[in-house]
Structure formats: C-alpha cells, structure tokens
Design an enzyme around this catalytic site. Sequence first.
Site, PDB file in Angstrom:
ATOM      1  N   HIS A 106      -9.216   3.382  -9.589  1.00 21.26           N
ATOM      2  CA  HIS A 106     -10.202   4.208 -10.334  1.00 21.26           C
ATOM      3  C   HIS A 106     -10.214   5.707 -10.525  1.00 21.26           C
ATOM      4  O   HIS A 106      -9.882   6.361  -9.266  1.00 21.26           O
ATOM      5  CB  HIS A 106     -11.399   3.853  -9.396  1.00 21.26           C
ATOM      6  CG  HIS A 106     -12.860   4.281  -9.831  1.00 21.26           C
ATOM      7  ND1 HIS A 106     -13.221   4.517 -10.868  1.00 21.26           N
ATOM      8  CD2 HIS A 106     -13.387   5.322  -8.779  1.00 21.26           C
ATOM      9  CE1 HIS A 106     -14.334   5.356 -11.096  1.00 21.26           C
ATOM     10  NE2 HIS A 106     -14.598   5.696  -9.704  1.00 21.26           N
ATOM     11  N   HIS A 150     -16.983  -4.656   1.595  1.00 18.60           N
ATOM     12  CA  HIS A 150     -18.271  -3.844   1.524  1.00 18.60           C
ATOM     13  C   HIS A 150     -18.353  -3.198   3.034  1.00 18.60           C
ATOM     14  O   HIS A 150     -18.401  -3.822   4.140  1.00 18.60           O
ATOM     15  CB  HIS A 150     -19.515  -4.816   1.405  1.00 18.60           C
ATOM     16  CG  HIS A 150     -20.589  -3.848   0.816  1.00 18.60           C
ATOM     17  ND1 HIS A 150     -21.216  -2.689   1.518  1.00 18.60           N
ATOM     18  CD2 HIS A 150     -21.458  -3.839  -0.377  1.00 18.60           C
ATOM     19  CE1 HIS A 150     -22.185  -2.291   0.990  1.00 18.60           C
ATOM     20  NE2 HIS A 150     -22.398  -3.041  -0.387  1.00 18.60           N
ATOM     21  N   CYS A 201     -19.547   2.739  -8.923  1.00 19.36           N
ATOM     22  CA  CYS A 201     -18.572   2.944  -9.736  1.00 19.36           C
ATOM     23  C   CYS A 201     -17.567   1.560  -9.659  1.00 19.36           C
ATOM     24  O   CYS A 201     -16.607   1.433 -10.436  1.00 19.36           O
ATOM     25  CB  CYS A 201     -17.716   4.017  -9.505  1.00 19.36           C
ATOM     26  SG  CYS A 201     -18.416   5.749  -9.721  1.00 19.36           S
ATOM     27  N   HIS A 219       2.092  -2.838 -11.878  1.00 21.46           N
ATOM     28  CA  HIS A 219       1.116  -1.896 -12.324  1.00 21.46           C
ATOM     29  C   HIS A 219      -0.023  -1.480 -11.716  1.00 21.46           C
ATOM     30  O   HIS A 219      -0.483  -2.636 -10.937  1.00 21.46           O
ATOM     31  CB  HIS A 219       0.769  -1.996 -14.014  1.00 21.46           C
ATOM     32  CG  HIS A 219       1.690  -2.346 -14.965  1.00 21.46           C
ATOM     33  ND1 HIS A 219       2.632  -1.381 -15.389  1.00 21.46           N
ATOM     34  CD2 HIS A 219       2.208  -3.481 -15.345  1.00 21.46           C
ATOM     35  CE1 HIS A 219       3.643  -1.745 -16.088  1.00 21.46           C
ATOM     36  NE2 HIS A 219       3.345  -3.202 -16.145  1.00 21.46           N
ATOM     37  N   ASN A 248     -14.053  10.867 -15.393  1.00 18.57           N
ATOM     38  CA  ASN A 248     -14.325  10.301 -14.599  1.00 18.57           C
ATOM     39  C   ASN A 248     -15.290   9.214 -15.379  1.00 18.57           C
ATOM     40  O   ASN A 248     -16.826   9.406 -15.485  1.00 18.57           O
ATOM     41  CB  ASN A 248     -15.147  10.297 -13.492  1.00 18.57           C
ATOM     42  CG  ASN A 248     -15.315   9.347 -12.601  1.00 18.57           C
ATOM     43  OD1 ASN A 248     -15.610   8.198 -12.999  1.00 18.57           O
ATOM     44  ND2 ASN A 248     -16.041   9.651 -11.425  1.00 18.57           N
ATOM     45  N   HIS A 260      -7.589  12.761 -17.195  1.00 17.19           N
ATOM     46  CA  HIS A 260      -7.340  14.023 -17.979  1.00 17.19           C
ATOM     47  C   HIS A 260      -7.820  13.912 -19.336  1.00 17.19           C
ATOM     48  O   HIS A 260      -8.707  14.698 -19.829  1.00 17.19           O
ATOM     49  CB  HIS A 260      -6.000  14.471 -18.120  1.00 17.19           C
ATOM     50  CG  HIS A 260      -5.628  15.408 -18.837  1.00 17.19           C
ATOM     51  ND1 HIS A 260      -5.317  15.449 -20.123  1.00 17.19           N
ATOM     52  CD2 HIS A 260      -5.504  16.847 -18.416  1.00 17.19           C
ATOM     53  CE1 HIS A 260      -5.244  16.764 -20.658  1.00 17.19           C
ATOM     54  NE2 HIS A 260      -5.073  17.640 -19.491  1.00 17.19           N
TER      55      HIS A 260
END
Lengths: 497, 452
Positions: free
Chosen positions: A392, A304, A225, A388, A425, A421
């Site tokens: 994710h 990572h 993702c 801001h 995802n 909402h």
Amino acid sequence: MSSRAPLPQFSSSVKLKYVKLGYQYLVNNFLTFLLVPVMAAVTLEVVRRGPEELLALWRAMQFDLIQILCSLFVIVFAGTVYFMSRPRPVYLVDYACFKPPAVCRVPYSTFMEHTRLINSDEKSVQFQMRILERSGLGEETCLPPANHYIPPRPTMEASRAEAQLVIFSAVDDLLRKTGLKPKDIDILIVNCSLFSPTPSLSAMVINKYKLRSNVRSFNLSGMGCSAGLISVDLARDLLQAHGSSNALVISTEIITPNFYSGHQRSMMLPNCLFRMGAAAILLSNRRREARRAKYRLVHVVRTHKGADDRAYRCVYEEEDGEGHSGISLSKDLMAIAGDALKVNITTIGPLVLPLSEQILFFLTLVGRKVLNAKWKPYIPDFKQAFEHFCIHAGGRAVIDELQKNLELSAEHVEASRMTLHRFGNTSSSSLWYELNYIESKGRMRRGDRVWQIGFGSGFKCNSAVWKCLRTVNPPVDGPWADCIHRYPVNIPEIIKL
Amino acid sequence: MTAGRERRVTLCAKTTAVSAIPVRPGKTHPLSALDHAMARHFLRLVFYFRAAPTLTKSRLMNSLSEVLSYYPAVTGRLHREPVEDAAGGGSEWRWVVKCNDAGLRLVEARAHTTLDEWLASATDGEEMDLAHSEPMGHDTSIWSPYCVQLTEFDDGAVAIGLSSAHINADLTSAILIVRAWSDAHRRACIVFPPFLHAPALDPRPNPNPNSALFSSKSAAAAASTEPAATTKMSSATFVFSDASVKSLLSDAGDASPFDALAALFWTRIAAPELGAADLTLGIDMRKRMHAPLPYAFYGNAFHFYRVRGVDLGAGLSRVAAEIRRVGEGVREEDFWEAVEWLHERRPGRREAEPAFQVYGPELTCVEVDRDAFAYGTPFEDNDGCRPAHVTCRVDGTEGAGLVLVMPAAAEGAARQVVVTLPDDVVAKVCRDAAIAKYEPTVLFAPAGVKKG
C-alpha cells in the site's frame, strides 16, 4: 520488527550460499525425492517379473465382483466428497483503475501557493512544505476540482460529483474491457472510508447502471485504507455461498470532504498525501471465466490490532481545538504498522512459504524458546514465496519500513514507489494501480504469485495472495498507458521546493 | 458606476488553472529591458462570446489547461534574480519568470443580465468587473501575473477576461494567448504557437543607447517626486463601421485608418486649443524589423515615438498626413536605441532610475492588433462564433490619457477606438460633433454621458 545484527563473516561466503540453495531444493522437493526411487524400484520389479507373472498374481488374489464394485464405489464416493468440499475458486476476471484528468493536476508550486493563500500561519505552511518535499509524490498527482478552489469548497454536492466521476469512469472502463452486462452483476461491494452519504454509494452505482433488483449490495465505510482487501474478502465469502456469480468490487476514497483547514500538525499529512483514485474489480466463481481470468485468489489474511489501545488511536478522526475536523496520525504509526505486519505474516507464512523456510523458522523458534533466547529471530525470505509485491502506497515511510522489514530489493518495491509518485496515496485503490504498473511493465507471467499488503486505521493489516493465470502482455490498457515509458524515475530523498 | 446601482457581476469562486503537461523543472524565462520598463502598467482584455453548446466552463478550463502546456512562462512566477555584476557589487537584480508550473489564477463569475443588455448599458467601470486582477503585493512568488475570468451571462453568453501585468506581455501577446486557447478549444492546430525567446531583444553587440522620449519621461517622473492629485480617468469605446471609416478616409485624404482616427481624436481631444502640439504614438515592431519576429513573439515589442509641433488647426488631412509621415519615418535603429537606453537604466541596476509611465502621462495613441487577431478567435467551428466584442484596456495611464485604435467586429475598414481620458475630456469627446459626424456606436461610456 527487530533489526538484524550484522551477519558473521562465514555466512557471506559463496560456499554457504550453495549449501543453503541445496538445502532449499532438498526440502522443498522432498516428496519428489522420496517418490522417485520408490517408483523406480516398482517399475524395475514389474519389468523383471514380466506380464504372465503379474496376471498369475492378480488371479491368486481371488477378487470377486462384489468386492471390486464396492471398492470402486468407495473410490468414487471419496472422490466426489473431496471435489465437492473444495472451496469454489475465486477468479479475478479483470480490473480497471480511474485515470484522473490532467485538468485536476496539482504541481508542487500550486499546492504550496494555495496553502500560503489559505493558511495565514507561517509555521503550518513551512511544515506542509517539509512534508511535501519528503513525500515521494510527483508533479502529476490529482486532487478533485472542489479542492482546487481558494479556499476549497467541500460541499456534499461536490463530494457526490467526485464520487460519480471516479466510480463511473472506472466501472465504465471495466464493463468495456470485460464485456460484462450490468444485469449480470450478482454482488456489488463498494468501499469508501470517509464519505458515506444516504443513499449509499452502492445505491448510486445501482441507480446509474440499472442493476437487477435482487443484486446483493454492500457499502463498507469507515474501514480505512485497507478496506479494498476487506471488500475482496467479503466477495470471496459471498462467492462461496452463491454459485455461478459475478461480484463487482469498487474501491475508492472520496477526498473532497476531507480537506483539513486548521493548524494542528498531526492532522496535516492527509492534505499533502491523499489524492484522487478509484478501482473497479470483477471477481467471479463461474467455471467458464477461468479461461480468460487474469488471477485466482489464493489466500486473504486479515489482522486487526484494535484490541490494543495504542493501535486503536493511532489513526483517529477528531476535531482540533478550533473545531476543524481532521484525521490525526500519531507518532508511533510506523511501530504499530510493523507490529501489525508481524502478526499478519505469522499467519500467512505457513500458508505460502516453502517448506524449507518454515522448517528454519520453526527450528529457530524452538531454539530461542528452549536453548538460547539470545538467538536472533529468523525472518523468512518471502521473496521465495512471491514474485511480485504490492505494498500500500501510504507514504514513503511505510514503503521504506516494509522494504527493510521484509528485506526486499528496490525492484520489488518499485511498483509501490512509482504509484506513490504518479498517483499519490489513493488509499484503498493504490494496490490496484501498483498491480497495473507491474502488468504494464510486462513483468507479470503465468504462474507468478502476487502479495498485496494493505494497512488501515483501526489498526488493520490485510494481505491477499493472487496467482496469475495468464501472461499479461504490454501494452496494457490502463492509467499507466501514456506514461509507463517514463518510469521508473529516480525519486530524490528531499525535493527542493 | 452610478451610485445606488447594484453590481451586476458577482464573483463566485477563485481557483488556479494548471497546464496539462508538467514543466521541466528549473526552466526560467528572463525578461527584456523593454519588459522591465512596463512595470507600472496592467493589461485588461475582455472577449465577449454569444452562447454556444461547447462554451461551458468545464470545457473552457480543459482547453485552457491544454494551451497552458505551450506557455510555461504564463504559468510561472516573477522572481528577482541576482545578476552577476561586472564590478563585483552583487547587489544588482533583474526580473525573471521562474517557470515553476504554478498555473494562472482563474476566477468564475456570473453576470445578472443578458449580453445585449450589457453591451447596451454597461459603463466603463462595470466592464472592468469582467477582467478581475489582483494587485502584486510584496510576495511575487505566490502572485499570479495572469488572471482569467470566466463570466456567464443570463442568456448563456460567456465573457473571457484576461488581465496581465504588462511586464510579462504586450497587447499582441495577450491577444494571441486567447487566440491559441480558441484553437485548442476547437481542437484545431494552434496557428500562432508562442515564440518564447527572450534574448531576441537583448542589446546589440555595439549598443547605441539613445532615447529622447524615454529621457524626458524619466526626467519628468524624477522631477515630480510628489504624486500630483491624480485626475480621475474614465474610458469609452467608439465603434466605427466600415462606411464611417471610409467616409473619414475621404475627409482625411491619403491616410491609413489609424492615421486618420488618431488625427481625428487628437484634434477633438485638444479642442478648442488647436495650436501646435505633440503626440506620442506606439506601434508593434514585430514585423517592422529587418529580421522580423514572429507574431507570437512572447513579450513586449512596442516602440513609442513622438510627433512634434503639429498644427492641429491646419485641418484633419494635414494632421493625418503628418502622423503618417512620421510613422513611415520610424527606423528599426530608433527602436534598438530605445531598447539599449532602457537596458542601461533598467530597475535592479545601480544606475536605475525610478520607474516611469510608458503610456502617458502625455497623450498617447497606440495602434493595437493591426493584423486583426482579436476578432479572429472563434471558439467554435462555425464563423458565427467570432467574438461579439473585444475590449482592450491598459491600467496605469494617468495624465492626459491613452487612445487605442484596433480593428472592430465588422470586416473591412471598420475600427474601434478605446479612449482612456480624464473624466471631463471623455464627456467632451462623447458629445463632440466632429466625431459624431461619422456615427460611431458608443459603448462602455461612463454613466451619465449621453451616448451621441
């Protein structure tokens, strides 16, 4: 991340707040404070001495022509070297997100009904119902048409059809918004983690839009993702190597082939949370785009944690006992995410935090190492570095965890929660839906800094920092256009199904 | 279906169509007493359309999604809601449609034949392959009362099949759902938007429950505790052209097409025993009330009444006149009394009686779609896209059978009659000379019956 012990009484008093504010202003504008008296002194001195005295001083130095020319040459040379060695700025000209059609909508009751009709195991059905109740998803999220069948039909043709639908819609939208011609695209990067056909999705885009034969195309698959920010990082590096270029980055996740039809609980979350989405982003290093670009890329930091076995296996695609393949999520996912985030912000902190926070952090660190190991670690206040935050929208738990760790207010994480909402995802493209939410609400002003944080399998935590170049005024054309007036909504902890 | 003949319709996939706009949570649509009484019946409608450029599966599903936003009661699920009992018993319940936005079942199918060939050769059993329906099962919360089937023919023609539990809607409501769908598909204004107001058929403040017809049906149902060996029912469709109906009307005297056709079929079904007989008739009460309900009132609003002691041997015109006389004599009072009688005995109450068949078991004749909505549902802008044919069938009509009279494709006085009768009676009626005199086109007859 360790939880904070309750603050001692005197910290919460108003007087200390002003001390802290004063400290921040002093340290952050230290150079200004230093320079202002020096310049004042110099100006006073010049005014006092008068112009004739200054001219006499100049003649007394006895510069001859060669010395003047050499110094000028050195200054010009140093200036050129400085300007040439600066990295090329990377501008985000514009981006477009895919708006799923209402026909693909999945209300809670339909999802539960299909689950009951497909799955005969009552325990699995109850488990999926509990996940859905606490998921934070709304009634308007969308699944691709192939997943609406009873039972779902994840054929390769259906996967390609979904890819064409989401990618071409987003790219068409972007081309229309920016007026870009397909033949002007120099670099193409497509990232889609779970669906990787031959020829690749990037070849599919090149075929559809008839891109040039010398376009540099890349197709990133399997990277989870957070692959959206990896693509942006790759685009940035390529734009450093090639001048005056446009890069088209497409982030998506094709969920048709990944419906899990078995009974293992650790593999059921993706069914309940992953939804259709895609985003197309135009990056450029052309100077003339600077005038109309929305954002400039400031930093990309990639972390990572794959070297750690636990982190490597925490999001793992495998076959369950019955041969159904699915993505298994381990129970310590949140802890690993927190660890990865800690490493990431240790790297990004010095790049973005103001000096006041860095000094405090450094002093606390030295103090813990040297003086007293029991001092609680100082968590820097990232709200001073960014206006801001785009976190994710991996799930409610991820957003809650980050809100707690970074001490963000509800308004900072509103974009993430509302995106979860409304769209579910959508994997790598969710950051762009969140950014579009902030713009649609009219909160994006010139000079604002945005922090995008993505998490992904591996385990990776990637961050990108953008600076807004022009105020974005609503109404904003995008997936939120028809529903932004209804948001923000109050999302209950548990929805009764 | 004849043995040995392959099925010409194959079901490809099953999915669920949801509305484009989410339903406000917590909405419910209570069902009236008349709805509760229809629990044993199912509606099956099939609309046949010739090939047209916009009649593709994806566009039909898009327009269906849009139209479902107007029908939250169609996308809901049946739910037994406990009712506050005056005596404090707490064991009473009633059926309620929980508008939980679950959508309606949609089945995609292919027919391996062309539309013309189908209309010429399909039997009654094959026709029901085009309106897939699923039995209720024990868990109504995951059972969709509505099921739409989209069947594509080899020549690009499309058949839209709608099956529905009669408890949710009657034939007028079901036809108007498809009508609204066609309006949405053409991007036109929906002329008859649904009127979802269940309390419209609540009992009056001073109820006067009285229904001789339903009392006798209920007594008969209670008496026959053992289900009799059910006779096998078949169906056939007779399409009378405008000229045929006019010639029938000249034979039947001063009567409406419905009266005349009802009389004709009644006498021919009963033949050769032409003595005194009774007939149950059904009409749509929406516009026959003092405060008329809109056409698109969603729910059941049919009234059933009996014509008694008519001498079938007295000739067609006398029978038709008698039917007409009784029909004109139906008062709104009778309807309300029947509703109140049903209200007292609805399932879920302690005084409930076992469910009885409303369409049957005695011979029943119903006038459907008096205002010709079914054939006025074009899915495209030009008139050539009106349905090629519309079929209405009602399941659960065991016994003497059901005769449905509705408008036909042609304009004017043309009518079609759909009969559901025991096998031998259907065969008799299809060969009957008195009916054949008016040259009807016989469609969807059982296999083996020579089309006269």
